[in-house]
Design a protein around this motif. Structure first.
Motif, PDB file in Angstrom:
ATOM      1  N   GLU A  63       0.975  -1.238   0.144  1.00 16.03           N
ATOM      2  CA  GLU A  63      -0.104   0.038   0.057  1.00 16.03           C
ATOM      3  C   GLU A  63       0.784   1.216   0.093  1.00 16.03           C
ATOM      4  OE1 GLU A  63      -3.536   2.022   2.648  1.00 16.03           O
ATOM      5  OE2 GLU A  63      -3.064  -0.401   2.671  1.00 16.03           O
ATOM      6  N   ALA A  66       2.470   1.589  -3.280  1.00 13.92           N
ATOM      7  CA  ALA A  66       1.257   2.035  -4.339  1.00 13.92           C
ATOM      8  C   ALA A  66       1.029   3.392  -4.071  1.00 13.92           C
ATOM      9  CB  ALA A  66       0.138   1.245  -4.005  1.00 13.92           C
ATOM     10  N   ASN A  67       0.899   3.883  -3.019  1.00 15.59           N
ATOM     11  CA  ASN A  67       0.642   5.481  -2.844  1.00 15.59           C
ATOM     12  C   ASN A  67       1.915   6.309  -3.212  1.00 15.59           C
ATOM     13  OD1 ASN A  67      -1.772   5.170  -1.440  1.00 15.59           O
ATOM     14  ND2 ASN A  67      -1.005   4.879   0.376  1.00 15.59           N
ATOM     15  N   SER A  69       3.781   5.603  -6.104  1.00  9.45           N
ATOM     16  CA  SER A  69       4.028   5.288  -7.580  1.00  9.45           C
ATOM     17  C   SER A  69       2.679   5.451  -8.296  1.00  9.45           C
ATOM     18  CB  SER A  69       4.647   3.931  -7.643  1.00  9.45           C
ATOM     19  OG  SER A  69       4.634   3.329  -8.879  1.00  9.45           O
ATOM     20  N   ASP A  70       2.746   5.833  -9.578  1.00 11.97           N
ATOM     21  CA  ASP A  70       1.584   5.784 -10.371  1.00 11.97           C
ATOM     22  C   ASP A  70       1.418   4.556 -11.178  1.00 11.97           C
ATOM     23  OD1 ASP A  70       0.757   8.206  -9.295  1.00 11.97           O
ATOM     24  OD2 ASP A  70       1.978   9.350 -11.054  1.00 11.97           O
ATOM     25  N   ILE A  71       2.414   3.597 -11.093  1.00 11.01           N
ATOM     26  CA  ILE A  71       2.341   2.590 -11.826  1.00 11.01           C
ATOM     27  C   ILE A  71       1.340   1.627 -11.422  1.00 11.01           C
ATOM     28  CG2 ILE A  71       3.896   0.397 -12.685  1.00 11.01           C
ATOM     29  CD1 ILE A  71       6.372   2.231 -12.399  1.00 11.01           C
ATOM     30  N   ARG A  72       0.507   0.846 -12.173  1.00 10.54           N
ATOM     31  CA  ARG A  72      -0.319   0.109 -12.023  1.00 10.54           C
ATOM     32  C   ARG A  72      -0.341  -1.323 -12.914  1.00 10.54           C
ATOM     33  NH1 ARG A  72      -0.213   2.738  -8.026  1.00 10.54           N
ATOM     34  NH2 ARG A  72      -1.853   4.163  -7.177  1.00 10.54           N
ATOM     35  N   TYR A  73      -0.418  -2.501 -12.298  1.00  4.10           N
ATOM     36  CA  TYR A  73      -0.527  -3.610 -13.165  1.00  4.10           C
ATOM     37  C   TYR A  73      -2.014  -4.349 -13.274  1.00  4.10           C
ATOM     38  CZ  TYR A  73       4.459  -3.100 -12.712  1.00  4.10           C
ATOM     39  OH  TYR A  73       5.848  -2.724 -12.727  1.00  4.10           O
ATOM     40  N   SER A  74      -2.100  -4.710 -14.504  1.00  4.75           N
ATOM     41  CA  SER A  74      -3.565  -5.501 -14.529  1.00  4.75           C
ATOM     42  C   SER A  74      -3.458  -6.791 -14.018  1.00  4.75           C
ATOM     43  CB  SER A  74      -4.160  -5.598 -16.077  1.00  4.75           C
ATOM     44  OG  SER A  74      -3.254  -6.377 -16.649  1.00  4.75           O
ATOM     45  N   HIS A  75      -4.403  -7.486 -13.686  1.00  5.01           N
ATOM     46  CA  HIS A  75      -4.550  -8.884 -13.180  1.00  5.01           C
ATOM     47  C   HIS A  75      -3.863  -9.864 -14.207  1.00  5.01           C
ATOM     48  CE1 HIS A  75      -6.265 -12.990 -13.064  1.00  5.01           C
ATOM     49  NE2 HIS A  75      -6.348 -12.778 -11.985  1.00  5.01           N
TER      50      HIS A  75
END
Length: 92
Positions: A63, A66-67, A69-75
């Motif tokens: 968490e 994630a806070n 960084s703007d990088i997100r990964y899909s499932h």
């Protein structure tokens, strides 16, 4: 409802306390002079608690990351990477 017993019961009623922690799968809280002193639990309960604490710590770490960084990964991306790692490990 928690099981609260005087610490002397650990010596005088060990078998009963052991039965509670193993069969009821609940800790027994021991008091000394009317105040909380110790907790007795089965090894299984302790290991489960340690496992849950480890998961919680990793989720907190994720968490925080994630806070920051703007990088997100899909499932699909995550599982694709996991499958690739597993294949590499199998080849070793």
């Amino acid at each position: 409802m928690p099981h609260i017993r005087p610490v002397s019961d650990l010596r005088n009623h060990f078998a009963e306390i052991s039965k509670i922690v193993h069969e009821a799968q609940e800790p027994v809280f021991l008091t000394k002079n009317g105040h909380g002193d110790m907790v007795v639990m089965s090894i299984e309960q302790y290991e489960n608690m340690q496992y849950n604490n480890e998961i919680f710590a990793k989720l907190q770490e994720a968490e925080i990351e994630a806070n920051n960084s703007d990088i997100r990964y899909s499932h699909d991306e995550v599982f694709k990477q996991l499958r690739q790692r597993l294949r590499k490990e199998e080849k070793r």
